[in-house]
Design an enzyme around this catalytic site. Structure first.
Site, PDB file in Angstrom:
ATOM      1  N   GLY A 119     -21.557 -16.209 -40.313  1.00  0.00           N
ATOM      2  CA  GLY A 119     -20.433 -16.190 -40.916  1.00  0.00           C
ATOM      3  C   GLY A 119     -19.430 -14.964 -40.188  1.00  0.00           C
ATOM      4  O   GLY A 119     -18.486 -14.664 -40.685  1.00  0.00           O
ATOM      5  N   SER A 120     -19.792 -14.713 -38.902  1.00  0.00           N
ATOM      6  CA  SER A 120     -18.940 -13.542 -38.269  1.00  0.00           C
ATOM      7  C   SER A 120     -17.291 -14.129 -38.101  1.00  0.00           C
ATOM      8  O   SER A 120     -16.385 -13.444 -38.307  1.00  0.00           O
ATOM      9  CB  SER A 120     -19.466 -13.035 -37.220  1.00  0.00           C
ATOM     10  OG  SER A 120     -19.546 -13.941 -35.916  1.00  0.00           O
TER      11      SER A 120
ATOM     12  N   ARG B  60     -23.228 -28.912 -37.919  1.00  0.00           N
ATOM     13  CA  ARG B  60     -23.422 -30.460 -38.292  1.00  0.00           C
ATOM     14  C   ARG B  60     -22.270 -31.160 -37.551  1.00  0.00           C
ATOM     15  O   ARG B  60     -21.197 -30.701 -37.644  1.00  0.00           O
ATOM     16  CB  ARG B  60     -23.473 -30.750 -39.877  1.00  0.00           C
ATOM     17  CG  ARG B  60     -24.403 -29.786 -40.716  1.00  0.00           C
ATOM     18  CD  ARG B  60     -24.253 -30.313 -42.101  1.00  0.00           C
ATOM     19  NE  ARG B  60     -24.509 -31.756 -42.441  1.00  0.00           N
ATOM     20  CZ  ARG B  60     -25.822 -32.189 -42.349  1.00  0.00           C
ATOM     21  NH1 ARG B  60     -26.806 -31.425 -42.404  1.00  0.00           N
ATOM     22  NH2 ARG B  60     -25.853 -33.672 -42.642  1.00  0.00           N
ATOM     23  N   LEU B  61     -22.532 -32.373 -37.204  1.00  0.00           N
ATOM     24  CA  LEU B  61     -21.369 -33.311 -36.847  1.00  0.00           C
ATOM     25  C   LEU B  61     -20.716 -33.890 -37.954  1.00  0.00           C
ATOM     26  O   LEU B  61     -21.164 -34.225 -38.793  1.00  0.00           O
ATOM     27  CB  LEU B  61     -21.847 -34.387 -35.868  1.00  0.00           C
ATOM     28  CG  LEU B  61     -22.512 -34.145 -34.446  1.00  0.00           C
ATOM     29  CD1 LEU B  61     -23.281 -35.299 -33.843  1.00  0.00           C
ATOM     30  CD2 LEU B  61     -21.168 -33.636 -33.695  1.00  0.00           C
ATOM     31  N   ILE B  62     -19.437 -34.001 -37.791  1.00  0.00           N
ATOM     32  CA  ILE B  62     -18.599 -34.456 -38.860  1.00  0.00           C
ATOM     33  C   ILE B  62     -18.530 -36.023 -38.820  1.00  0.00           C
ATOM     34  O   ILE B  62     -18.353 -36.418 -37.519  1.00  0.00           O
ATOM     35  CB  ILE B  62     -17.217 -33.894 -38.612  1.00  0.00           C
ATOM     36  CG1 ILE B  62     -17.227 -32.145 -38.786  1.00  0.00           C
ATOM     37  CG2 ILE B  62     -16.279 -34.412 -39.737  1.00  0.00           C
ATOM     38  CD1 ILE B  62     -17.819 -31.681 -40.006  1.00  0.00           C
TER      39      ILE B  62
ATOM     40  N   ASN C 276     -12.255 -26.273 -34.642  1.00  0.00           N
ATOM     41  CA  ASN C 276     -13.468 -25.826 -34.353  1.00  0.00           C
ATOM     42  C   ASN C 276     -13.215 -24.690 -33.255  1.00  0.00           C
ATOM     43  O   ASN C 276     -12.346 -24.700 -32.512  1.00  0.00           O
ATOM     44  CB  ASN C 276     -14.572 -26.798 -33.984  1.00  0.00           C
ATOM     45  CG  ASN C 276     -16.020 -26.320 -33.893  1.00  0.00           C
ATOM     46  OD1 ASN C 276     -16.556 -25.558 -34.910  1.00  0.00           O
ATOM     47  ND2 ASN C 276     -16.628 -26.732 -32.898  1.00  0.00           N
TER      48      ASN C 276
ATOM     49  N   HIS D 105     -15.818 -22.884 -30.223  1.00  0.00           N
ATOM     50  CA  HIS D 105     -17.046 -23.209 -29.233  1.00  0.00           C
ATOM     51  C   HIS D 105     -17.246 -21.988 -28.236  1.00  0.00           C
ATOM     52  O   HIS D 105     -15.978 -21.799 -27.722  1.00  0.00           O
ATOM     53  CB  HIS D 105     -17.172 -24.550 -28.810  1.00  0.00           C
ATOM     54  CG  HIS D 105     -18.317 -24.830 -28.133  1.00  0.00           C
ATOM     55  ND1 HIS D 105     -19.396 -25.218 -28.525  1.00  0.00           N
ATOM     56  CD2 HIS D 105     -18.438 -24.757 -26.842  1.00  0.00           C
ATOM     57  CE1 HIS D 105     -20.497 -25.479 -27.638  1.00  0.00           C
ATOM     58  NE2 HIS D 105     -19.711 -25.358 -26.616  1.00  0.00           N
TER      59      HIS D 105
END
Length: 208
Positions: free
Chosen positions: A14-15, A94-96, A110, A112
């Site tokens: 959760g950073s 998880r893939l949405i 998102n 990455h």
């Protein structure tokens, strides 16, 4: 402009969640507030961060549901009950599915740890090092039905040093993430991020 209510989804430490929350802590003029942490791993460290930061948590196990769609339908109900305006994925593993995508079209972001479209998926920093890339980086993008395939909002490159390992490179990647992501979330909350096909413009820039 009314302050937007944001839900952050996280599966791990959760950073980035904390960076997005802390960026507007004590800012009465902030265009957003993080109103919920959604966590698919009830034992994740992100939950402890949320408790410390005073952010409500919705932690459920997807395997408790008959399908991915049923899990997301339950999450969507929770989001709507809290008046969530948009969603920020921060280490959500998880893939949405279309259930969530259709509920928040072009309102899911998102981050990455690579310069997409290079090195999508898991272990992007390790992928870059194994490939011999001279430049790593960070990408913030819209979420679609693919893996790290949505339209790109912002990117920042990070030089790879000859002596780098994942242990030395990843902290530099995180430093960029913790600066870039809150800036994009703020711009999105201010309605300054404009999507036209796959082309994204940020009105007024990110101020970085």
């Amino acid at each position: 402009m009314a302050r937007k209510h944001v839900a952050v989804f996280a599966s791990g430490s959760g950073s980035n969640f904390e960076a997005v929350v802390s960026a507007v802590a004590g800012d009465a003029a902030s265009p957003y507030e993080v109103s919920l942490l959604v966590c698919d791993k009830p034992g994740a460290a992100a939950i402890g961060r949320a408790e410390r930061l005073g952010v409500p948590v919705y932690a459920v196990r997807p395997k408790s549901y008959p399908s991915r769609e049923a899990y997301e339908a339950d999450v969507v109900r929770e989001l709507r009950s809290r008046g969530i305006d948009f969603v920020v994925l921060a280490g959500y593993m998880r893939l949405i599915t279309a259930t969530l995508l259709d509920a928040y079209p072009n309102r899911i972001l998102n981050i990455h740890p690579s310069l997409l479209p290079a090195f999508p998926g898991l272990h992007a920093v390790e992928q870059a090092l194994e490939y011999g890339a001279k430049v790593a980086g960070v990408t913030v993008h819209f979420v679609d039905g693919g893996m790290d395939s949505g339209a790109i909002i912002a990117q920042e490159a990070i030089p790879v040093q000859a002596s780098d390992t994942a242990e030395t490179l990843f902290p530099r990647v995180q430093e960029v993430e913790h600066r870039l992501y809150p800036a994009v979330v703020r711009a999105f909350a201010e309605d300054r991020v404009h999507l036209d096909g796959r082309r994204v413009t940020v009105e007024g820039g990110l101020g970085l």
